[in-house]
Design a protein around this motif. Sequence first.
Motif, PDB file in Angstrom:
ATOM      1  N   ILE A   1     -55.982  70.363  -2.784  1.00  0.00           N
ATOM      2  CA  ILE A   1     -57.259  70.688  -3.766  1.00  0.00           C
ATOM      3  C   ILE A   1     -57.842  72.009  -3.791  1.00  0.00           C
ATOM      4  O   ILE A   1     -58.110  72.407  -2.476  1.00  0.00           O
ATOM      5  CB  ILE A   1     -58.193  69.695  -3.849  1.00  0.00           C
ATOM      6  N   LEU A   2     -57.713  72.845  -4.686  1.00  0.00           N
ATOM      7  CA  LEU A   2     -58.406  74.275  -4.521  1.00  0.00           C
ATOM      8  C   LEU A   2     -59.818  74.141  -5.309  1.00  0.00           C
ATOM      9  O   LEU A   2     -59.685  73.733  -6.624  1.00  0.00           O
ATOM     10  CB  LEU A   2     -57.534  75.315  -5.341  1.00  0.00           C
ATOM     11  N   ALA A   3     -60.881  74.205  -4.794  1.00  0.00           N
ATOM     12  CA  ALA A   3     -62.200  73.682  -5.367  1.00  0.00           C
ATOM     13  C   ALA A   3     -63.012  75.044  -5.340  1.00  0.00           C
ATOM     14  O   ALA A   3     -63.580  75.784  -4.365  1.00  0.00           O
ATOM     15  CB  ALA A   3     -62.907  72.717  -4.619  1.00  0.00           C
ATOM     16  N   ASP A   4     -63.299  75.532  -6.632  1.00  0.00           N
ATOM     17  CA  ASP A   4     -64.179  76.747  -6.759  1.00  0.00           C
ATOM     18  C   ASP A   4     -65.435  76.421  -7.028  1.00  0.00           C
ATOM     19  O   ASP A   4     -65.944  75.838  -8.107  1.00  0.00           O
ATOM     20  CB  ASP A   4     -63.468  77.524  -8.064  1.00  0.00           C
TER      21      ASP A   4
ATOM     22  N   LEU B   1     -61.646  61.428   1.239  1.00  0.00           N
ATOM     23  CA  LEU B   1     -60.091  61.724   0.772  1.00  0.00           C
ATOM     24  C   LEU B   1     -59.509  62.678   1.884  1.00  0.00           C
ATOM     25  O   LEU B   1     -58.290  62.288   1.937  1.00  0.00           O
ATOM     26  CB  LEU B   1     -60.330  62.703  -0.544  1.00  0.00           C
ATOM     27  N   ARG B   2     -60.110  63.713   2.486  1.00  0.00           N
ATOM     28  CA  ARG B   2     -59.322  64.764   3.588  1.00  0.00           C
ATOM     29  C   ARG B   2     -58.975  63.359   4.732  1.00  0.00           C
ATOM     30  O   ARG B   2     -57.705  63.547   5.229  1.00  0.00           O
ATOM     31  CB  ARG B   2     -60.222  65.636   4.315  1.00  0.00           C
ATOM     32  N   ALA B   3     -59.765  62.820   4.940  1.00  0.00           N
ATOM     33  CA  ALA B   3     -59.611  61.841   5.957  1.00  0.00           C
ATOM     34  C   ALA B   3     -58.498  60.434   5.777  1.00  0.00           C
ATOM     35  O   ALA B   3     -57.612  60.226   6.404  1.00  0.00           O
ATOM     36  CB  ALA B   3     -60.871  61.095   6.481  1.00  0.00           C
ATOM     37  N   GLU B   4     -58.562  60.056   4.763  1.00  0.00           N
ATOM     38  CA  GLU B   4     -57.896  58.978   4.316  1.00  0.00           C
ATOM     39  C   GLU B   4     -56.389  59.299   3.712  1.00  0.00           C
ATOM     40  O   GLU B   4     -55.577  58.495   4.008  1.00  0.00           O
ATOM     41  CB  GLU B   4     -58.540  58.074   3.092  1.00  0.00           C
ATOM     42  N   ARG B   5     -56.367  60.584   2.861  1.00  0.00           N
ATOM     43  CA  ARG B   5     -55.244  60.761   2.307  1.00  0.00           C
ATOM     44  C   ARG B   5     -54.582  62.025   2.779  1.00  0.00           C
ATOM     45  O   ARG B   5     -53.719  62.372   2.331  1.00  0.00           O
ATOM     46  CB  ARG B   5     -55.687  60.890   0.547  1.00  0.00           C
ATOM     47  N   GLY B   6     -55.225  62.707   3.804  1.00  0.00           N
ATOM     48  CA  GLY B   6     -54.614  63.985   4.334  1.00  0.00           C
ATOM     49  C   GLY B   6     -54.619  64.993   3.415  1.00  0.00           C
ATOM     50  O   GLY B   6     -53.629  65.900   3.633  1.00  0.00           O
ATOM     51  N   LEU B   7     -55.430  65.070   2.566  1.00  0.00           N
ATOM     52  CA  LEU B   7     -55.399  66.281   1.436  1.00  0.00           C
ATOM     53  C   LEU B   7     -55.862  67.444   2.292  1.00  0.00           C
ATOM     54  O   LEU B   7     -56.588  67.618   3.088  1.00  0.00           O
ATOM     55  CB  LEU B   7     -56.472  66.028   0.461  1.00  0.00           C
ATOM     56  N   ALA B   8     -55.323  68.412   1.920  1.00  0.00           N
ATOM     57  CA  ALA B   8     -55.628  69.740   2.272  1.00  0.00           C
ATOM     58  C   ALA B   8     -56.570  70.555   1.165  1.00  0.00           C
ATOM     59  O   ALA B   8     -56.374  70.353  -0.102  1.00  0.00           O
ATOM     60  CB  ALA B   8     -54.310  70.793   2.411  1.00  0.00           C
ATOM     61  N   LEU B   9     -57.855  70.927   1.732  1.00  0.00           N
ATOM     62  CA  LEU B   9     -58.863  71.350   0.574  1.00  0.00           C
ATOM     63  C   LEU B   9     -58.994  72.914   1.095  1.00  0.00           C
ATOM     64  O   LEU B   9     -59.621  73.336   2.191  1.00  0.00           O
ATOM     65  CB  LEU B   9     -60.062  70.706   1.026  1.00  0.00           C
ATOM     66  N   LEU B  10     -59.108  73.835  -0.017  1.00  0.00           N
ATOM     67  CA  LEU B  10     -59.524  74.811  -0.012  1.00  0.00           C
ATOM     68  C   LEU B  10     -60.577  75.303  -0.813  1.00  0.00           C
ATOM     69  O   LEU B  10     -60.573  75.099  -1.863  1.00  0.00           O
ATOM     70  CB  LEU B  10     -58.394  76.152  -0.229  1.00  0.00           C
ATOM     71  N   LEU B  11     -61.737  75.429  -0.115  1.00  0.00           N
ATOM     72  CA  LEU B  11     -63.334  75.468  -0.740  1.00  0.00           C
ATOM     73  C   LEU B  11     -63.713  76.874  -1.000  1.00  0.00           C
ATOM     74  O   LEU B  11     -63.784  77.623  -0.088  1.00  0.00           O
ATOM     75  CB  LEU B  11     -64.113  74.403  -0.347  1.00  0.00           C
ATOM     76  N   VAL B  12     -63.917  77.214  -2.161  1.00  0.00           N
ATOM     77  CA  VAL B  12     -64.932  78.611  -2.414  1.00  0.00           C
ATOM     78  C   VAL B  12     -66.188  78.486  -2.729  1.00  0.00           C
ATOM     79  O   VAL B  12     -66.535  77.555  -3.329  1.00  0.00           O
ATOM     80  CB  VAL B  12     -64.135  79.330  -3.617  1.00  0.00           C
ATOM     81  N   SER B  13     -66.983  79.084  -1.792  1.00  0.00           N
ATOM     82  CA  SER B  13     -68.624  78.745  -2.228  1.00  0.00           C
ATOM     83  C   SER B  13     -69.339  79.965  -1.446  1.00  0.00           C
ATOM     84  O   SER B  13     -69.098  80.602  -0.517  1.00  0.00           O
ATOM     85  CB  SER B  13     -68.892  77.372  -1.368  1.00  0.00           C
ATOM     86  N   HIS B  14     -70.523  79.894  -2.145  1.00  0.00           N
ATOM     87  CA  HIS B  14     -71.528  80.891  -1.471  1.00  0.00           C
ATOM     88  C   HIS B  14     -72.628  80.348  -0.473  1.00  0.00           C
ATOM     89  O   HIS B  14     -73.329  80.576  -0.182  1.00  0.00           O
ATOM     90  CB  HIS B  14     -72.204  81.741  -2.551  1.00  0.00           C
ATOM     91  N   ASP B  15     -72.369  78.728  -0.693  1.00  0.00           N
ATOM     92  CA  ASP B  15     -73.523  78.003  -0.014  1.00  0.00           C
ATOM     93  C   ASP B  15     -73.061  77.590   1.618  1.00  0.00           C
ATOM     94  O   ASP B  15     -72.127  76.646   1.681  1.00  0.00           O
ATOM     95  CB  ASP B  15     -73.563  76.687  -0.910  1.00  0.00           C
ATOM     96  N   LEU B  16     -73.513  78.329   2.451  1.00  0.00           N
ATOM     97  CA  LEU B  16     -73.177  78.006   3.869  1.00  0.00           C
ATOM     98  C   LEU B  16     -73.721  76.636   4.283  1.00  0.00           C
ATOM     99  O   LEU B  16     -72.970  76.165   5.114  1.00  0.00           O
ATOM    100  CB  LEU B  16     -73.719  79.248   4.770  1.00  0.00           C
ATOM    101  N   ALA B  17     -74.703  76.337   3.807  1.00  0.00           N
ATOM    102  CA  ALA B  17     -75.191  74.791   4.233  1.00  0.00           C
ATOM    103  C   ALA B  17     -74.298  73.967   3.745  1.00  0.00           C
ATOM    104  O   ALA B  17     -73.897  72.965   4.599  1.00  0.00           O
ATOM    105  CB  ALA B  17     -76.697  74.650   3.429  1.00  0.00           C
ATOM    106  N   LEU B  18     -73.654  73.992   2.544  1.00  0.00           N
ATOM    107  CA  LEU B  18     -72.761  73.094   2.221  1.00  0.00           C
ATOM    108  C   LEU B  18     -71.503  73.299   3.160  1.00  0.00           C
ATOM    109  O   LEU B  18     -70.851  72.068   3.412  1.00  0.00           O
ATOM    110  CB  LEU B  18     -72.263  73.108   0.536  1.00  0.00           C
ATOM    111  N   VAL B  19     -70.908  74.411   3.320  1.00  0.00           N
ATOM    112  CA  VAL B  19     -69.777  74.837   3.946  1.00  0.00           C
ATOM    113  C   VAL B  19     -69.872  73.910   5.344  1.00  0.00           C
ATOM    114  O   VAL B  19     -69.091  73.752   6.055  1.00  0.00           O
ATOM    115  CB  VAL B  19     -69.414  76.365   3.876  1.00  0.00           C
TER     116      VAL B  19
END
Length: 265
Positions: free
Chosen positions: A182-185, A206-224
């Motif tokens: 999943i590429l999340a912008d 979903l990462r833990a249960e399904r082994g999804l690879a996640l690339l997240l784009v964000s300006h929110d360092l608290a979220l990251v």
Amino acid sequence: MIEVRDLQVRYGERVVASVPELDVRAGECVAIVGESGSGKSTTLLSLLGLTEGAHVSGSIRVCGVEVLQAPERRLREIRGARVALVMQSPQAALSPTTRLGTLMRRALKLHGRGGEQGAGPEPERGTGRKARQGKVRRIMVDAVEAVMLDPGILRRYPHEISGGQAQRFAIALAIALGAEVILADEPTSALDVTVQAEVVGVLRRLRAERGLALLLVSHDLALVSTIADRVLVMKDGAVVEGGPAAEVLAEPSHPYTRELLEALP
């Protein structure tokens, strides 16, 4: 799942994104952070060959496909089915006159999920057709329930759901299609704090249960800081710092990263 080496995206003589190295493994979350115009979203779109009009060089390998060398037909096969792009405002990409269930069913048919394609002639009546319809329905219900949505949402139109529900529906669609990446912008930037937590919680599970690879784009360092394993910091199209999220966010080495952290409320 994602292997990038010496990526450069140019428009004319201007380099808008330069990424020497980026890897995302199954079950891992990597975040690209930086202010608007830093090259984050351009990097994300280049992974699916969606930087129209740009000159892209280097190596981009996603789910075993070398993106810069693959024909358009091959890229269409992996977009959605293996690699899903979740945008900042997914409602804008949904037909306002079509129910969510119909949208999902069409996407499943397009990618041959649930026996909709490749199963030979389909009888007008009989158990074969009913079984396929039941399988598709089960895939859809399982997907929306996986992101903590009531299956009744499939009967709604896009304007009848909230921003947070739209984000989770976009993730559910990726799950239904069997996406491995999943590429999340900026997936939570338009949401209030409570709904942000819900969406992040879904992605983390979903990462833990399904082994999804996640690339997240964000300006929110608290979220990251709550979800990412590793972080790349971009400024003016270039990567200025990268490493384990806990280390980069706790003891940044680049002045720009420190500025981003100091700007947190």
